[in-house]
Scaffold this active site. Structure first.
Site, short mmCIF file in Angstrom:
data_model
loop_
_atom_site.label_atom_id
_atom_site.label_comp_id
_atom_site.label_asym_id
_atom_site.label_seq_id
_atom_site.Cartn_x
_atom_site.Cartn_y
_atom_site.Cartn_z
N GLU A 7 36.72 40.27 40.06
CA GLU A 7 37.34 41.59 40.18
C GLU A 7 38.11 42.00 38.94
OE1 GLU A 7 40.16 43.76 43.51
OE2 GLU A 7 38.60 42.35 44.11
N TYR A 316 46.20 34.28 48.23
CA TYR A 316 46.00 35.72 48.13
C TYR A 316 47.15 36.47 48.81
CZ TYR A 316 43.32 40.06 47.89
OH TYR A 316 42.89 41.34 47.59
#
Length: 826
Positions: A7, A316
């Protein structure tokens, strides 16, 4: 060749380092980093590298009716051409590809976008890997068992994109056109943004409507063996203990009674112990709340957590989960901290008989609660802010596996002059989790041991007049919690929504306070189309997107339903367009009104010139051409404070960390008109030929400078500080034959400015901007993120769209980008 897509660039670098065991090398393609070893290549995107938009024929706001956008096609176009080009070039050479974007709705959509770009070039196999932390173990395990793209989850993210575009663009254009508020000052409306703004406005209304009530409280100092403690007067109110006395005469009577004696008799002593359970694991909202107590905004806290995640230090940070997964062994994770800066606490926790983590109410399967990974940084590896947030996350994990604390409470009731007094003491008997988690209150209140019937000295009695207080404004963390409770936004978007409200000029300060514009927009929406600010509507759309992710609904069905809902909104708005425009224009005018014009009596308003600078102009223009200058730095904000001499509101200039209060514009202009230039020496540009001299000048905008007396024929000038008295010394500069200056300030030691020419040259050298990292607020990590987004030099930053950069670069806001661009202009 195997192509791996992540990403962000920093994730690509980290994953390449893990999979290559440190042997990966970096090369640049089209300004994009590509990491390579053997037959593998890793490239990082910059979040979304394609964006949704309407076709070009819908771009002219004046030629397209906003309602037309509801049924318009939505197209996808590259937003990062260099990254898209690089990805396609690599895809043409690849035999297989692996999508390794973040594992959430947004990450799945970004992965699907990469998949579609690959499919434009080749039909190679494309797999998907998912992990909750970028650690050696998790990354290797994920790549050992690849999966497939979850197209339902990606479709949910795509539905959000389309619906947000449709609602935001159509309503923003409608309100802006109705109010004739275009250009940079358009009126922004959003599907999540507007209901959130209503929450803030509603709380402000409660505060403004609040009618305070007077009450009184009484306190007495009691003593035993010279040890004093405070007790409070209370009385029976229908079976409850009341401390507030609402009648002044009754309060004075109680005060006189208590003052008439000098001792109190203990009538009741009660002791009990209380168990104080450890906190539950961090989900996103709880983390933001805890970080706010350390002074971090929601946006900043999430940005730092993202950096720690990408570096492999924490899991995360976007998660609703408050239950650790079964495969997390707390003993093993605690072992990793033995020998670290947290060794003492880790070792004490390992000595417990049983290590059983706490659990919250939310258990999801996508990501675990936020916790450290066991890959530990040293303080030298990360910034001070990152270390502070990292320690918060580590200690929260420690707290969740610690034992409960035990408090001992002592309640003492005494009587004096037939009046009742009470004191509540508490003592921490077993610190439990407080020993490893200093962020929760563990304050004690000492009350000495006393016995029933014991007489205590009472040397002092106090009565305090008070008023009930209005509800507090929502702090950022409390607002995010409220949004979560109402189903407004998601864990990934709520903090960004707040940042947008700040950037759009709808809220200011912390805790957030709505501006006049915000109040006007919300009131107009409530009056003419309350769906725009309805949290129920937004929550329903969020639920629909969850149904898409679960395969229970389709993107087409949900977006069609949203179109129908928006059409109904426009039916409500269409008939009231002129009325809405008039209402908003009046409100916008009120937000910019300073006071009466001394020449014609009309309102003086903050206005903006065609060149973009701000000034004060008369609402009676063109008949009245009275104007006043404003400083060239910052954006003006009209304050509530009013000048007694001119009945004119003061102005603050918002300029990031250089924000300052300008004050009354008429006062500043009159002071400049009355001031005389102070000549200090020869002008270096024209003294020899024209006899020009340098003088200290006071400008009508409030600024000061050293400028040539021959202006405008000679425009040589040097800036001076805005505040403080300037003293001219007898010491002269040998190079420029100018006296050295000293600036006296009330709050600081005198500033020895020195020769104004030398000072300015030193300032320019000290603040020379040669690359991104020279700008205030851009460290090496932020510079890398900007470069990955295509903003790789000063020219690219100067030309960049602030909204686009804020969308694509995690942790960077529109306001920050504009401040950096302003630094370049300076």
């Amino acid at each position: 060749m195997e192509l791996i897509i992540t990403e962000k660039d920093n994730a690509a670098r980290r994953i390449a380092e893990i999979l290559s065991e440190g042997s990966a090398e970096s090369e640049r393609r089209n300004g994009v980093n590509v990491y390579r070893w053997g037959d593998k290549r890793v490239v990082g995107l910059s979040g979304h590298v394609v964006g949704v938009d309407f076709p070009p024929e819908y771009s002219d706001w004046r030629d397209v009716e906003p309602v037309e956008l509801i049924s318009a096609d939505v197209t996808k176009e590259p937003t990062q051409e260099n990254i898209v080009t690089t990805l396609k070039q690599l895809a043409r050479r690849a035999d297989e590809a692996v999508i390794a974007t973040d594992y959430d709705r947004e990450g799945e959509l970004i992965g699907k976008e990469a998949y579609e770009l690959i499919r434009d070039e080749t039909d190679i196999p494309v797999s998907r890997v998912r992990f909750s932390s970028i650690t050696d173990r998790e990354v290797r395990e994920a790549f050992a068992e690849p999966d497939e793209i979850d197209f339902d989850l990606a479709a949910a993210g795509e539905a959000r994109q389309i619906i947000d575009l449709m609602w935001g663009a159509a309503l923003t254009r409608f309100l802006s056109l109705s109010a004739r508020q275009l250009g940079d000052d358009f009126i922004s409306v959003g599907r999540v943004q507007s209901p959130t703004l209503k929450l803030i406005v509603d709380r402000e209304r409660e505060i403004e409507a609040f009618d305070p009530e007077d009450y009184w409280e009484l306190f007495a100092d009691l003593q035993k063996d010279g040890v004093a403690f405070e007790a409070q007067y209370f009385y029976d109110d229908d079976g409850t203990e009341a401390e507030r006395v609402w009648d002044e005469a009754a309060a004075e009577a109680a005060y006189e009674d208590l003052q008439s004696v000098d001792a109190a008799t203990v009538t009741s002593v009660r002791r009990r112990t209380r168990t104080d359970s450890p906190p539950t694991p961090f989900n996103t909202t709880a983390f933001i709340s805890a970080a706010s107590s350390l002074g971090y905004s929601a946006q900043r806290a999430m940005s730092i957590a993202e950096e720690l995640y990408t570096a492999g230090y924490v899991t995360y940070p976007r998660t609703d989960n408050t239950v650790y997964p079964e495969d997390l062994d707390p003993d093993d994770l605690l072992d990793e901290f033995v020998g670290s800066a947290f060794a003492e606490d880790a070792e004490s926790l390992l000595e417990q008989d049983d290590i059983a983590p706490t659990e919250g109410d939310e258990e999801t399967t996508d990501h675990p609660p936020i916790h450290p990974t066991g890959e530990l940084p040293s303080k030298a590896d990360i910034s001070e802010d990152e270390w502070e947030v990292y320690e918060l996350i580590v200690r929260r994990f420690f707290a969740t596996v610690a034992e409960a604390a035990t408090w001992e409470h002592l309640r003492v009731v005494a009587e004096a002059a037939d009046r009742s007094l009470k004191a509540n003491g508490k003592r921490l008997v077993e610190p439990g989790y407080h020993a490893v988690y200093p962020y929760s209150s563990a304050s004690e209140n000492h009350v000495p041991d006393v016995e029933e019937g014991e007489e205590l000295a009472m040397p002092e009695v106090r009565i305090e007049a008070k008023q009930t207080q209005p509800p507090r404004r929502y702090g950022q963390s409390r607002l995010i919690q409220t949004m979560e409770d109402l189903g407004v936004g998601t864990k990934s978007t709520r903090h960004n929504t707040l940042e947008k409200l700040y950037d759009r000029g709808y809220i200011e300060g912390d805790p957030p306070r709505p501006t006049t514009l915000a109040m006007a927009v919300v009131e107009a929406a409530e009056e003419f189309a309350d769906h725009v600010v309805s949290e129920e509507m937004t929550a329903q759309l969020e639920a629909d997107m969850t149904r898409i992710a679960n395969g229970e609904a389709t993107l087409e069905n949900v977006t069609d339903e949203s179109r129908e809902m928006l059409e109904r909104v426009f039916e409500e708005l269409r008939e009231s367009r002129e009325e809405i425009g008039d209402y908003l224009q009046e409100s916008l005018k009120a937000d910019k009104t300073l006071g009466p014009c001394p020449e014609c009596g009309e309102d003086l308003l903050v206005r903006r010139s065609r060149q973009g600078s701000y000034f004060v102009g008369c609402d009676g223009f063109p008949e009245c051409r009275n104007t006043l200058p404003l400083p060239s730095t910052g954006e003006p904000l009209v304050l509530e404070e009013v000048c007694e001499d001119h009945d004119m509101h003061h102005v603050k200039m918002l300029a990031g960390r250089d924000t300052f209060v300008h004050g009354c514009p008429r006062c500043e202009a009159e002071a400049a008109d009355e001031s005389e230039d102070e000549v200090i020496g020869p002008c270096p540009d024209c003294s020899e030929d024209e006899g020009g001299e340098l003088a200290i000048k006071h400008l009508r905008s409030g600024s000061r400078l050293v400028g040539c007396t021959r202006y405008p024929d000679c425009d040589y000038s040097l800036p001076l500080p805005r505040n403080g008295d300037i003293a001219i010394t007898d010491t002269y500069c040998e190079d420029h034959d100018l006296p050295e200056l000293v600036v006296d300030s009330d709050s600081d030691d005198p500033w020895e400015l020195g020769c104004p020419i030398c000072n300015y040259e030193e300032y320019k050298a000290r603040n020379a901007v040669e690359d991104l990292a020279d700008l205030d607020g851009i460290g090496s990590a932020t510079a890398e993120k900007l470069e990955a987004a295509g903003v790789d030099d000063l020219d690219a930053l100067r030309e960049a769209n602030s909204d686009t950069v804020a969308t694509e670069v995690q942790g960077v806001s529109e306001t920050q980008v504009r401040e950096w661009q302003a630094q370049l202009d300076d």
